[in-house]
Design a protein around this motif. Sequence first.
Motif, mmCIF file in Angstrom:
data_model
loop_
_atom_site.group_PDB
_atom_site.id
_atom_site.type_symbol
_atom_site.label_atom_id
_atom_site.label_comp_id
_atom_site.label_asym_id
_atom_site.label_seq_id
_atom_site.Cartn_x
_atom_site.Cartn_y
_atom_site.Cartn_z
ATOM 1 N N GLY A 3 60.122 71.923 -63.021
ATOM 2 C CA GLY A 3 60.226 70.494 -63.313
ATOM 3 C C GLY A 3 59.395 69.666 -62.345
ATOM 4 N N LYS A 4 59.476 68.377 -62.554
ATOM 5 C CA LYS A 4 58.666 67.460 -61.744
ATOM 6 C C LYS A 4 59.522 66.715 -60.735
ATOM 7 N N THR A 5 58.917 66.406 -59.620
ATOM 8 C CA THR A 5 59.590 65.530 -58.653
ATOM 9 C C THR A 5 59.392 64.084 -59.116
ATOM 10 N N LEU A 6 60.181 63.206 -58.539
ATOM 11 C CA LEU A 6 60.025 61.782 -58.839
ATOM 12 C C LEU A 6 58.592 61.333 -58.518
ATOM 13 N N TYR A 7 58.089 61.816 -57.401
ATOM 14 C CA TYR A 7 56.720 61.453 -57.013
ATOM 15 C C TYR A 7 55.705 61.963 -58.042
ATOM 16 N N ASP A 8 55.877 63.200 -58.511
ATOM 17 C CA ASP A 8 54.965 63.742 -59.539
ATOM 18 C C ASP A 8 54.935 62.811 -60.752
ATOM 19 N N LYS A 9 56.130 62.361 -61.174
ATOM 20 C CA LYS A 9 56.220 61.520 -62.375
ATOM 21 C C LYS A 9 55.516 60.180 -62.161
ATOM 22 N N LEU A 10 55.771 59.573 -61.008
ATOM 23 C CA LEU A 10 55.165 58.273 -60.722
ATOM 24 C C LEU A 10 53.646 58.392 -60.650
ATOM 25 N N TRP A 11 53.198 59.472 -60.039
ATOM 26 C CA TRP A 11 51.760 59.710 -59.896
ATOM 27 C C TRP A 11 51.114 59.847 -61.283
ATOM 28 N N GLU A 12 51.682 60.729 -62.092
ATOM 29 C CA GLU A 12 51.111 60.983 -63.425
ATOM 30 C C GLU A 12 51.070 59.723 -64.283
ATOM 31 N N ASP A 13 52.084 58.887 -64.136
ATOM 32 C CA ASP A 13 52.132 57.642 -64.905
ATOM 33 C C ASP A 13 50.998 56.677 -64.563
ATOM 34 N N HIS A 14 50.353 56.885 -63.412
ATOM 35 C CA HIS A 14 49.394 55.882 -62.946
ATOM 36 C C HIS A 14 47.962 56.386 -62.808
ATOM 37 N N VAL A 15 47.723 57.628 -63.208
ATOM 38 C CA VAL A 15 46.363 58.166 -63.080
ATOM 39 C C VAL A 15 45.459 57.577 -64.162
ATOM 40 N N VAL A 16 44.384 56.949 -63.740
ATOM 41 C CA VAL A 16 43.389 56.415 -64.677
ATOM 42 C C VAL A 16 42.333 57.480 -64.928
ATOM 43 N N TYR A 17 41.991 58.181 -63.865
ATOM 44 C CA TYR A 17 40.892 59.139 -63.944
ATOM 45 C C TYR A 17 40.982 60.079 -62.744
ATOM 46 N N THR A 18 40.705 61.358 -62.940
ATOM 47 C CA THR A 18 40.704 62.299 -61.809
ATOM 48 C C THR A 18 39.351 62.969 -61.678
ATOM 49 N N GLU A 19 38.826 62.942 -60.453
ATOM 50 C CA GLU A 19 37.538 63.603 -60.164
ATOM 51 C C GLU A 19 37.749 65.115 -60.052
ATOM 52 N N ASP A 20 36.640 65.845 -60.065
ATOM 53 C CA ASP A 20 36.718 67.300 -59.954
ATOM 54 C C ASP A 20 37.394 67.750 -58.662
ATOM 55 N N ASP A 21 37.216 66.966 -57.601
ATOM 56 C CA ASP A 21 37.789 67.385 -56.310
ATOM 57 C C ASP A 21 39.257 66.985 -56.168
ATOM 58 N N GLY A 22 39.825 66.424 -57.237
ATOM 59 C CA GLY A 22 41.252 66.094 -57.198
ATOM 60 C C GLY A 22 41.558 64.665 -56.780
ATOM 61 N N SER A 23 40.544 63.923 -56.306
ATOM 62 C CA SER A 23 40.834 62.524 -55.977
ATOM 63 C C SER A 23 40.901 61.728 -57.282
ATOM 64 N N SER A 24 41.858 60.816 -57.320
ATOM 65 C CA SER A 24 42.130 60.108 -58.572
ATOM 66 C C SER A 24 42.024 58.609 -58.400
ATOM 67 N N LEU A 25 41.683 57.973 -59.498
ATOM 68 C CA LEU A 25 41.737 56.524 -59.549
ATOM 69 C C LEU A 25 43.140 56.207 -60.069
ATOM 70 N N ILE A 26 43.900 55.502 -59.243
ATOM 71 C CA ILE A 26 45.307 55.229 -59.538
ATOM 72 C C ILE A 26 45.474 53.750 -59.853
ATOM 73 N N TYR A 27 46.178 53.441 -60.924
ATOM 74 C CA TYR A 27 46.393 52.045 -61.297
ATOM 75 C C TYR A 27 47.497 51.431 -60.437
ATOM 76 N N ILE A 28 47.287 50.220 -59.984
ATOM 77 C CA ILE A 28 48.256 49.529 -59.131
ATOM 78 C C ILE A 28 48.937 48.419 -59.930
ATOM 79 N N ASP A 29 50.262 48.513 -60.025
ATOM 80 C CA ASP A 29 51.009 47.535 -60.822
ATOM 81 C C ASP A 29 51.305 46.253 -60.061
#
Lengths: 471, 211
Positions: A3-29
């Motif tokens: 299963g997912k942690t709370l942090y995993d869920k919050l992270w996934e909800d906000h990913v706009v785009y992920t680069e090959d190296d794993g760095s992501s563009l995260i949306y800020i509410d």
Amino acid sequence: MSGKTLYDKLWEDHVVYTEDDGSSLIYIDRHLLHEVTSPQAFEGLRLAGRKPWRQSRNLAVADHNVPTTEREKGIIDPVSRLQVETLDKNCAEYGITEFTMTDARQGIVHVIGPEQGATLPGMTVVCGDSHTSTHGASGALAFGIGTSEVEHVLATQCLVQKKAKNLLIQLNGQTRIGVTAKDIVLAIIGKIGTAGGNGYTIEFAGAAIRSLSMEGRMTVCNMAIEAGARAGLIAVDDVTIDYYRGRPYAPKGSDWFMAERLWQRLHSDDDAVFDKVVQIDAAAIKPQVTWGTSPELVVAVDETVPDPASEADAVKRQSMIRALEYMGLNAGQAITDIVVDKVFIGSCTNSRIEDLRAAAVVAKGKKLADNIKLALVVPGSGLVKKQAESEGLDKIFLDAGFEWREPGCSMCLAMNADRLDEGERCASTSNRNFEGRQGYGGRTHLVSPAMAAAAAIAGHFVDVSLIGEGC
Amino acid sequence: MRAFTTLTALVAPLDRANVDTDAIIPKQFLKSIRRAGFGPYLFDEWRYLDRGEPDMDCVQRPVNPDFVLNKPQYKGAEILLARENFGCGSSREHAPWALEDFGFRAIIAPSFADIFYNNCFKNGLLPIPLASAIVDDLFGELFDGYCLTIDLANQKIITAKGKELSFEVDENRKYRLLNGLDDIALSLQYADKIRYYETERAKRAPWLFAD
């Protein structure tokens, strides 16, 4: 698949785009701004000819530099005044909502965010302030950023981030009477150290956390950064949902019901896997007092100042020796023998209504000890102040000899006129006991609001859990 | 932002753990609305014997002769060798601004506080985490005039004795630092993706986009 942690869920909800190296563009509410870390960001925006990506996602307030007395006279210090005026000007120019110094809703950015419902469960929340971790108490992913990132969020409503690891801190059992959220988090930092959470997002869980009010949960998450973690989280439950219902910026009508359903899933799954788990016996925690110049240098009030000679690690031993020298303390000294000069009840850690009530219970019908030069109570916001006054807490404090001030960061970091003089010792409900933090040469002991009030009355540290119920 | 490629420079040791951002740049200097000029106030409370205030002429101030950066042998140092959890405390970017303005280009330590670490990359400053034992060795082998060479592209440090040490840095940050790139311009390349995200998110959480 686990299963997912709370942090995993919050992270996934906000990913706009992920680069090959794993760095992501995260949306800020939600982006919160204050006067100290924003001027250079607005300047950068202006120089590049850029505009805020989405004005309504920003909310600004002046808190670090504002005076806590005679506000009608404005800010006397010209440098502080310019910084606050610069925020006013920038917000007006870019169409950003600001609670100005004379607004009844003005207060410490991390107090007003939840109070207004401007920071909500499930959001990503950032601010150019490390104590943004506070907002994680609602099940939001909230963390502090630097000024370059403030500019980045203004311009793009996003941030480039790499996902942190998951750390679960499980507080088993219930705390004893007189032991508060502040004592819980200080005990955690004492156990894992100020670098213990580096590279992690901490989720605080367990019975003792569930029993805390939203205010208490905010105190715990507020100091996640003092344990080295940029973000602290607590799962959503009925306490969370009840707290946000009806707040000015909270969703209304059918949106509220939609939000409630969405927020119900904001908890770690039963089979979620954490990278690290720390178990803590909540019942064993006693009221805490820091004795050094780092929040990890903390002991229970019934203990003595530790002896560096018993520390095996050379670097740590050296830090302890230096801390004792700066703090003017001796190894082996009883914590309850430490005499204080000033008391500060306030800061984004402990200036909410529950904190003021806890301090008032201790101060009621008592007087400050003769050796106390100054005892300040600084509510976290104009609305907290109003609420406290409607409950008569201001009278209790004033009758006891405390000063009752206007809201702001105040003596937590002494950017305004409230500060310690050289060598003065303070029982403080703030979050950092670094050298010079509360004033050049000032000596800070971090404690809970009840412990601070008790020190103000006794003139030295005392164990509030021995005073009686209701602390 | 100034690009960072390779650097051969003098090393100054700061032998203390948990050096916090209040120590790096005390709060009274945070009142500035400018980005430059923090170098003279770097480590202000340790570096000078008097109390620093904004706009002071630091040339006239009494310096603490015992503080490492005041020692003549470290004048001109561009690499700071430090201990664990360097940069803990607040998010103030004034900390890397002050280090950079003073002349530092790289910091080597066993660990860094997350926000500080992140802020360094935005300002052309390279933080290098190395294993504690390796940092101990570096502290041990220092001598007057000790220099290190840092090669970011190859993620290598070459010690004065010619020993090569490799270090970790994430690819994205490395690329931006090597080229001195503006993060915002790079992110705005994804403007369409941001808009698409907002449209999709508004379906799930319309109250966030009510404006």
